[in-house]
Enzyme design. Structure first.
Site, short mmCIF file in Angstrom:
data_model
loop_
_atom_site.label_atom_id
_atom_site.label_comp_id
_atom_site.label_asym_id
_atom_site.label_seq_id
_atom_site.Cartn_x
_atom_site.Cartn_y
_atom_site.Cartn_z
N ASP A 12 0.91 -1.25 0.03
CA ASP A 12 -0.06 -0.05 0.06
C ASP A 12 0.80 1.19 0.09
OD1 ASP A 12 -2.35 1.45 -0.09
OD2 ASP A 12 -2.82 1.11 2.14
N ASN A 57 -11.03 -2.50 -5.48
CA ASN A 57 -10.11 -1.47 -6.29
C ASN A 57 -10.73 -1.38 -7.84
OD1 ASN A 57 -6.94 -2.66 -5.12
ND2 ASN A 57 -8.12 -0.61 -4.54
C1 IPE Z 1 -5.31 -2.77 -0.27
O1 IPE Z 1 -5.26 -1.46 -0.39
C2 IPE Z 1 -5.51 -3.43 -1.79
C3 IPE Z 1 -4.42 -3.53 -2.18
C4 IPE Z 1 -2.93 -3.24 -1.65
C5 IPE Z 1 -4.17 -4.12 -3.63
P1 IPE Z 1 -6.23 -0.21 -0.79
O2 IPE Z 1 -5.45 1.10 -0.63
O3 IPE Z 1 -7.08 -0.54 -1.75
O4 IPE Z 1 -6.99 -0.11 0.68
P2 IPE Z 1 -8.02 0.75 1.29
O5 IPE Z 1 -9.04 1.20 0.43
O6 IPE Z 1 -7.02 1.98 1.89
O7 IPE Z 1 -8.55 0.18 2.59
C1 IPE Z 2 -1.64 0.36 -3.46
O1 IPE Z 2 -1.32 1.40 -3.41
C2 IPE Z 2 -1.76 -0.39 -4.84
C3 IPE Z 2 -3.11 -0.72 -5.19
C4 IPE Z 2 -4.06 -0.66 -4.39
C5 IPE Z 2 -3.38 -1.26 -6.45
P1 IPE Z 2 -2.60 2.75 -3.44
O2 IPE Z 2 -3.14 2.95 -4.97
O3 IPE Z 2 -3.74 2.29 -2.72
O4 IPE Z 2 -1.93 3.89 -2.94
P2 IPE Z 2 -2.48 5.03 -1.74
O5 IPE Z 2 -2.85 3.97 -0.59
O6 IPE Z 2 -3.44 5.53 -2.60
O7 IPE Z 2 -1.28 5.82 -1.49
MG MG Z 3 -3.80 2.32 -0.61
#
Ligand code: IPE
Ligand code: IPE
Ligand code: MG
Length: 250
Positions: free
Chosen positions: A22, A70
């Site tokens: 993340d 996502n």
């Molecule tokens: C969780 O991260 C999913 C992945 C790392 C693929 P998100 O960034 O989507 O999670 P939330 O929405 O902040 O909980």
């Molecule tokens: C994790 O990084 C990757 C995916 C969920 C695909 P994020 O895209 O959630 O990055 P933040 O949390 O918005 O910084």
């Molecule tokens: Mg994230």
């Protein structure tokens, strides 16, 4: 500086490490860049952590790459992530082969665009005999989706007479999950400072040790992994027993 790798007791390695990768978007934003720039730079961390785990002797590494939720991101970001995924499949085949890593994918893969699904299957097929470590990508995955799938599978078996209701136990249930055959992760790592599961491996993480770090995923490197494993090795896993019971080996 001395590597933290030396602090790890190789005899007590976790067999299975799960990671919620993340913080890619925030990493990019900090530099005034588009979110996808963060995802692109996250690929380097995937390579580094996969190599480090394989080198140590970790048998299973499971990465949360794209959740069911996502799909609700902007079409632009979803498309860019899908394209990045298939590009990574072909770019990283050499890394997987050189490190003798088998690729695996779990989740509702039928929702992936066809070009992406095909690229994934090609790399999975090309690495199927590799046996040093299994790298599982969770794509279009969520824990509740997986548990619901398992419930449906069990209901079908009961309906067809293959299974009696009385035979349903944790083992039968586990075998109907996407992770069937894998040990549960002993260690879960989440980067970027968020402390939640976000629908990841709900069944499998029942007794895992959780490790949270403020680092954004693209900045997470081998030494950060060693630190997480060393931290895990300092914990006492009691599984409901008391500390005294464990030391008396009862
Ligand atoms: C969780 O991260 C999913 C992945 C790392 C693929 P998100 O960034 O989507 O999670 P939330 O929405 O902040 O909980
Ligand atoms: C994790 O990084 C990757 C995916 C969920 C695909 P994020 O895209 O959630 O990055 P933040 O949390 O918005 O910084
Ligand atoms: Mg994230």
């Amino acid at each position: 500086m001395e590597s933290l790798k030396n602090k790890i007791d190789i005899k007590r390695l976790p067999q299975h490490i799960a990671v919620i990768m993340d913080g890619n978007g925030r990493w990019a934003k900090e530099q005034g860049k588009m979110r996808i720039f963060g995802h692109q730079n996250g690929v380097g961390a995937v390579r580094a952590i996969s190599e480090a785990c394989a080198e140590l002797g970790v048998k299973y590494l499971t990465l949360y790459a794209f959740s069911t939720e996502n799909w609700n991101r902007s079409q632009i970001e979803v498309d860019a992530l899908m394209r990045l995924l298939s590009k990574t499949m072909s770019d990283e085949l050499k890394t997987l082969t050189d490190n003798n890593i088998r690729l695996n994918a779990i989740g509702d893969l039928s929702r992936l665009p066809k070009y992406n699904y095909d690229a994934l299957m090609k790399t999975i097929d090309a690495t199927k005999y590799n046996d040093r470590m299994t790298l599982t990508l969770c794509l279009s995955y969520s824990g509740r989706w997986e548990i619901t799938q398992a419930a449906k599978m069990i209901a079908e078996k009961v309906k067809s007479g293959e299974l009696d209701i009385e035979q349903i136990d944790e083992n039968v249930f586990s075998n109907c999950l996407n992770t069937s055959g894998m040990p549960d992760p002993e260690l879960l790592i989440r980067t970027s400072g968020e402390e939640r599961l976000s629908n990841f491996l709900l069944w499998q993480l029942a007794y895992s040790e959780f490790y949270f770090t403020e680092k954004f995923w693209p900045d997470f490197g081998k030494e950060d992994l060693y630190l997480a494993i060393a931290d895990y090795q300092n914990r006492e896993r009691r599984f409901g027993k008391t500390s005294e019971q464990l030391t008396e080996n009862k």
